[in-house]
Motif scaffolding. Structure first.
Motif, PDB file in Angstrom:
ATOM      1  N   THR A 253       0.852  -1.190   0.000  1.00  0.00           N
ATOM      2  CA  THR A 253       0.000   0.000   0.000  1.00  0.00           C
ATOM      3  C   THR A 253       0.883   1.233   0.000  1.00  0.00           C
ATOM      4  O   THR A 253       1.997   1.218   0.557  1.00  0.00           O
ATOM      5  CB  THR A 253      -0.953   0.009   1.208  1.00  0.00           C
ATOM      6  N   ALA A 255       1.735   5.050   1.033  1.00  0.00           N
ATOM      7  CA  ALA A 255       1.466   5.985   2.120  1.00  0.00           C
ATOM      8  C   ALA A 255       0.599   7.124   1.628  1.00  0.00           C
ATOM      9  O   ALA A 255       0.663   7.536   0.458  1.00  0.00           O
ATOM     10  CB  ALA A 255       2.781   6.513   2.690  1.00  0.00           C
ATOM     11  N   SER A 256      -0.215   7.644   2.508  1.00  0.00           N
ATOM     12  CA  SER A 256      -1.163   8.706   2.164  1.00  0.00           C
ATOM     13  C   SER A 256      -0.447   9.920   1.577  1.00  0.00           C
ATOM     14  O   SER A 256       0.640  10.307   2.050  1.00  0.00           O
ATOM     15  CB  SER A 256      -1.935   9.108   3.427  1.00  0.00           C
ATOM     16  N   SER A 257      -1.047  10.474   0.534  1.00  0.00           N
ATOM     17  CA  SER A 257      -0.612  11.702  -0.168  1.00  0.00           C
ATOM     18  C   SER A 257       0.588  11.478  -1.091  1.00  0.00           C
ATOM     19  O   SER A 257       1.102  12.416  -1.658  1.00  0.00           O
ATOM     20  CB  SER A 257      -0.315  12.836   0.826  1.00  0.00           C
ATOM     21  N   TYR A 258       1.007  10.225  -1.226  1.00  0.00           N
ATOM     22  CA  TYR A 258       2.102   9.939  -2.161  1.00  0.00           C
ATOM     23  C   TYR A 258       1.540   9.313  -3.429  1.00  0.00           C
ATOM     24  O   TYR A 258       0.453   8.718  -3.436  1.00  0.00           O
ATOM     25  CB  TYR A 258       3.143   9.018  -1.521  1.00  0.00           C
ATOM     26  N   SER A 259       2.282   9.446  -4.500  1.00  0.00           N
ATOM     27  CA  SER A 259       1.817   9.021  -5.817  1.00  0.00           C
ATOM     28  C   SER A 259       1.563   7.514  -5.874  1.00  0.00           C
ATOM     29  O   SER A 259       2.355   6.718  -5.382  1.00  0.00           O
ATOM     30  CB  SER A 259       2.855   9.375  -6.884  1.00  0.00           C
ATOM     31  N   GLN A 260       0.451   7.170  -6.497  1.00  0.00           N
ATOM     32  CA  GLN A 260       0.121   5.762  -6.700  1.00  0.00           C
ATOM     33  C   GLN A 260       0.243   5.362  -8.167  1.00  0.00           C
ATOM     34  O   GLN A 260      -0.239   4.310  -8.573  1.00  0.00           O
ATOM     35  CB  GLN A 260      -1.299   5.482  -6.196  1.00  0.00           C
ATOM     36  N   VAL A 284       4.042  -0.770   3.680  1.00  0.00           N
ATOM     37  CA  VAL A 284       3.678   0.590   3.282  1.00  0.00           C
ATOM     38  C   VAL A 284       4.887   1.246   2.620  1.00  0.00           C
ATOM     39  O   VAL A 284       5.987   1.257   3.199  1.00  0.00           O
ATOM     40  CB  VAL A 284       3.221   1.418   4.503  1.00  0.00           C
ATOM     41  N   VAL A 286       6.660   4.594   0.388  1.00  0.00           N
ATOM     42  CA  VAL A 286       6.637   6.021   0.053  1.00  0.00           C
ATOM     43  C   VAL A 286       7.200   6.147  -1.373  1.00  0.00           C
ATOM     44  O   VAL A 286       8.219   5.518  -1.694  1.00  0.00           O
ATOM     45  CB  VAL A 286       7.487   6.838   1.046  1.00  0.00           C
TER      46      VAL A 286
END
Length: 332
Positions: A253, A255-260, A284, A286
């Motif tokens: 997964t 991390a929140s606010s990082y590019s997927q 997780v 980054v």
């Protein structure tokens, strides 16, 4: 002279008592009661008397075929005279009382008062200990007085105490149970913080008393499988990392606010690359956007037009396999 007197006395005594008794033609009457008819005949023959059976009838205290009465009962008879006897045809028939469900002591007393003999045998039962379960012959039957009545009496089952199996391995638990005449039953693996392969729960509590030979089921801590996060995932694209960790049974997964984006570059992970983690756990990561991706017309995605000046003042980029870009050293 003294010796002659003694000898004379002995001779006189023999003549008066020994030879006189033997020669008087009489003999003592033997006791025949309780003997079989054949035994009584041999006894009377030995003392030169005859035996006469005058009657046969039930006799309360003698079994069938035994002498229950004789005439004369004792004294002396002339040799050749007869002793008259009564031969038992068996004890009189008596109805057996029903003593099932009674206490063994009460049942025995009732039967013995009726003239029966009692034999006890015990059998494990859920009934109260000492209760008569069965009798043979059964109640209501008519049998000879003096017959043996067998009573089957309830007794409690022997108990085995269940040992504490917590923390034991399966082999240890099996040995502990065997020492208490018990067996290991089904085993089930469960999630637990206890050491893998050790007992964390048992179907019957420690200290309980159960029947010998019973089995005790246990639950044991499940063995945890681990895998290592590859150390080289840093710098790879998100797609590559997802495929690589997925093959190892791990979830990925971002991390929140990082590019997927699939071509985003992984810069770090939690747990860290190279760590040993439980199979099936989540990692997780980054990421950062891929830099300077080429467009279809050969130009870069940067807003600044490529100029000779720019080439001398800006960092050049090169496209690597997988769409990643790496900075090249500045050239002046």
């Amino acid at each position: 002279m003294g010796a002659a007197v003694v000898v004379a006395a002995l001779v006189l005594g023999w003549l008066m008592f020994g030879r006189g008794t033997a020669d008087d033609g009489r003999t003592d009457v033997p006791d025949l009661v309780g003997q079989t008819l054949e035994e009584a005949r041999r006894t009377t023959d030995n003392v030169e008397l005859t035996l006469t059976v005058t009657k046969k009838e039930p006799c309360a205290d003698q079994p069938k075929g035994h002498i229950c009465e004789q005439t004369p009962r004792d004294g002396r008879l002339d040799k050749g005279e007869a002793v008259s006897v009564t031969v038992s045809t068996g004890a009189p028939k008596v109805e057996v009382p029903d003593v099932t469900d009674k206490d063994e002591d009460d049942a025995s007393r009732i039967l013995e008062d009726k003239g029966f003999k009692v034999k006890l045998r015990h059998r494990v039962s859920t009934e109260d200990a000492g209760t008569v379960l069965e009798q043979d012959p059964g109640g209501g039957e008519s049998v000879e007085k003096g017959t043996q009545i067998t009573l089957t009496v309830a007794k409690e089952a022997e108990k085995a105490t269940v040992p504490d199996l917590t923390g034991s391995t399966l082999s240890e638990a099996r040995k502990l149970l065997a020492e208490h005449d018990l067996e290991l039953g089904d085993t089930t693996e469960v999630e637990s913080s206890a050491a893998a392969g050790t007992v964390v729960e048992q179907s019957t509590a420690a200290g309980d008393e159960i029947e010998p030979g019973s089995s005790v089921d246990v639950r044991i801590a499940k063995s945890v499988q681990t895998v290592q996060i590859p150390a080289d995932i840093i710098g790879k694209t998100l797609a590559e990392v997802q495929n690589e960790l997925g093959d190892l049974g791990l979830q990925v997964t971002v991390a929140s606010s990082y590019s997927q984006a699939s071509d985003a570059v992984v810069t770090s992970s939690t747990p860290a690359a190279g760590s040993e983690v439980e199979a099936g756990s989540t990692v997780v990561v980054v990421t950062e956007e891929a830099q300077g991706t080429s467009s279809d017309d050969g130009t870069t995605d940067d807003d600044t037009a490529a100029t000779p000046e720019a080439t001398t003042t800006a960092s050049d980029t090169s496209v690597t396999a997988g769409g990643r870009h790496r900075d090249r050293p500045r050239r002046y």
